[in-house]
Design a protein around this motif. Structure first.
Motif, short mmCIF file in Angstrom:
data_model
loop_
_atom_site.label_atom_id
_atom_site.label_comp_id
_atom_site.label_asym_id
_atom_site.label_seq_id
_atom_site.Cartn_x
_atom_site.Cartn_y
_atom_site.Cartn_z
N VAL A 47 -0.84 -1.38 6.24
CA VAL A 47 -1.67 -2.24 5.41
C VAL A 47 -1.35 -2.06 3.92
CG1 VAL A 47 -4.04 -2.75 4.70
CG2 VAL A 47 -3.53 -2.25 7.11
N ALA A 48 -1.24 -0.80 3.51
CA ALA A 48 -1.01 -0.53 2.09
C ALA A 48 -0.38 0.84 1.93
CB ALA A 48 -2.32 -0.59 1.30
N ARG A 49 0.39 0.98 0.87
CA ARG A 49 1.08 2.24 0.56
C ARG A 49 1.05 2.46 -0.95
NH1 ARG A 49 6.58 2.39 3.18
NH2 ARG A 49 5.41 3.47 4.80
N LEU A 50 0.86 3.69 -1.32
CA LEU A 50 0.91 4.08 -2.73
C LEU A 50 1.78 5.32 -2.86
CD1 LEU A 50 -0.02 3.88 -5.68
CD2 LEU A 50 -2.09 5.13 -5.03
N THR A 51 2.86 5.19 -3.61
CA THR A 51 3.77 6.32 -3.75
C THR A 51 3.35 7.21 -4.91
OG1 THR A 51 5.28 5.26 -5.31
CG2 THR A 51 5.61 4.79 -2.96
N SER A 52 4.00 8.34 -5.02
CA SER A 52 3.69 9.28 -6.10
C SER A 52 4.06 8.70 -7.46
CB SER A 52 4.42 10.60 -5.88
OG SER A 52 5.81 10.38 -5.77
N SER A 53 4.95 7.72 -7.47
CA SER A 53 5.32 7.07 -8.73
C SER A 53 4.51 5.81 -8.97
CB SER A 53 6.82 6.75 -8.75
OG SER A 53 7.17 5.98 -7.62
N ARG A 54 3.40 5.66 -8.23
CA ARG A 54 2.44 4.58 -8.43
C ARG A 54 2.96 3.23 -8.00
NH1 ARG A 54 -2.62 6.77 -8.99
NH2 ARG A 54 -2.41 8.73 -10.11
N VAL A 55 3.98 3.21 -7.14
CA VAL A 55 4.44 1.94 -6.59
C VAL A 55 3.53 1.59 -5.42
CG1 VAL A 55 6.34 0.76 -5.43
CG2 VAL A 55 6.82 2.34 -7.31
N ARG A 56 3.05 0.38 -5.41
CA ARG A 56 2.14 -0.09 -4.37
C ARG A 56 2.82 -1.13 -3.50
NH1 ARG A 56 -1.18 1.29 -8.61
NH2 ARG A 56 -3.19 2.23 -8.06
N TYR A 57 2.51 -1.03 -2.23
CA TYR A 57 2.94 -2.04 -1.26
C TYR A 57 1.69 -2.53 -0.53
CZ TYR A 57 4.17 -3.89 3.27
OH TYR A 57 4.22 -4.69 4.38
N TYR A 58 1.64 -3.84 -0.27
CA TYR A 58 0.57 -4.41 0.53
C TYR A 58 1.15 -5.35 1.58
CZ TYR A 58 -2.56 -2.84 -3.20
OH TYR A 58 -3.24 -2.08 -4.11
N ALA A 59 0.56 -5.33 2.75
CA ALA A 59 0.90 -6.34 3.75
C ALA A 59 0.49 -7.71 3.22
CB ALA A 59 0.19 -6.04 5.06
N ASP A 60 1.23 -8.72 3.60
CA ASP A 60 0.93 -10.08 3.13
C ASP A 60 -0.50 -10.48 3.47
OD1 ASP A 60 4.24 -11.47 3.84
OD2 ASP A 60 3.47 -10.36 2.12
N SER A 61 -0.97 -10.01 4.60
CA SER A 61 -2.29 -10.43 5.08
C SER A 61 -3.43 -9.88 4.24
CB SER A 61 -2.47 -9.99 6.54
OG SER A 61 -2.29 -8.59 6.66
N VAL A 62 -3.16 -8.85 3.41
CA VAL A 62 -4.25 -8.25 2.64
C VAL A 62 -4.00 -8.31 1.13
CG1 VAL A 62 -4.68 -6.67 4.55
CG2 VAL A 62 -3.35 -5.88 2.58
N ARG A 63 -2.81 -8.73 0.74
CA ARG A 63 -2.48 -8.73 -0.70
C ARG A 63 -3.46 -9.62 -1.45
NH1 ARG A 63 2.46 -9.98 -0.23
NH2 ARG A 63 3.22 -7.82 -0.10
N GLY A 64 -3.97 -9.10 -2.54
CA GLY A 64 -4.94 -9.82 -3.34
C GLY A 64 -6.38 -9.54 -2.96
N ARG A 65 -6.58 -8.93 -1.81
CA ARG A 65 -7.94 -8.60 -1.35
C ARG A 65 -8.16 -7.10 -1.28
NH1 ARG A 65 -9.36 -9.81 3.67
NH2 ARG A 65 -7.23 -9.79 4.53
N PHE A 66 -7.13 -6.35 -0.94
CA PHE A 66 -7.24 -4.89 -0.79
C PHE A 66 -6.56 -4.21 -1.96
CE2 PHE A 66 -7.50 -4.56 4.17
CZ PHE A 66 -8.51 -5.50 4.17
N THR A 67 -7.08 -3.05 -2.33
CA THR A 67 -6.48 -2.25 -3.39
C THR A 67 -6.42 -0.80 -2.95
OG1 THR A 67 -7.38 -3.73 -5.10
CG2 THR A 67 -6.63 -1.56 -5.81
#
Length: 120
Positions: A47-67
């Motif tokens: 669903v979502a990933r946050l790396t140590s360098s603050r790079v964020r990934y979101y699944a298309d289905s949740v982007r814009g709604r989840f943080t």
């Protein structure tokens, strides 16, 4: 190292929940924090990933709604879920890459799931 997920529950469509994933143990650093979700009969979904360098990934289905976020001082990751939909209903699991103790290399750990149910 143990991960403890919490914050799930029952909410109506359009509502919000915030999930937490607290890491405990002799932790030196949490490198990557991930949230997955699992629906019976379907593959586990990142669903979502946050790396140590603050790079964020979101699944298309949740982007814009989840943080996804984290508090390094508390060794805790969060998933803020807004505008929830019935299709977000799932067991949500956290998964983290953690450097602990005197280990040279990080280990990967799963937390137990927390159920999120969204009524339409």
């Amino acid at each position: 190292v143990q991960l403890q997920a919490s914050g799930g529950g029952f909410v109506q469509a359009g509502g919000s929940l915030r999930l937490s994933c607290a890491a405990s143990g002799n932790i030196r650093s949490i490198n990557t924090m991930n949230w997955y979700r699992q629906v019976p009969g379907k593959p586990r979904e990142l669903v979502a990933r946050l790396t140590s360098s603050r790079v964020r990934y979101y699944a298309d289905s949740v982007r814009g709604r989840f943080t996804i976020s984290r508090d390094n001082a508390k060794n805790t990751g969060y998933l803020q879920m807004n505008s929830l939909k019935a299709e977000d209903t799932a067991v949500y699991l956290c998964y983290a890459d953690v450097t602990s103790g005197g280990n040279l290399y990080p280990g990967q750990y799963w937390g137990q799931g927390t159920q999120v149910t969204v009524s339409s």
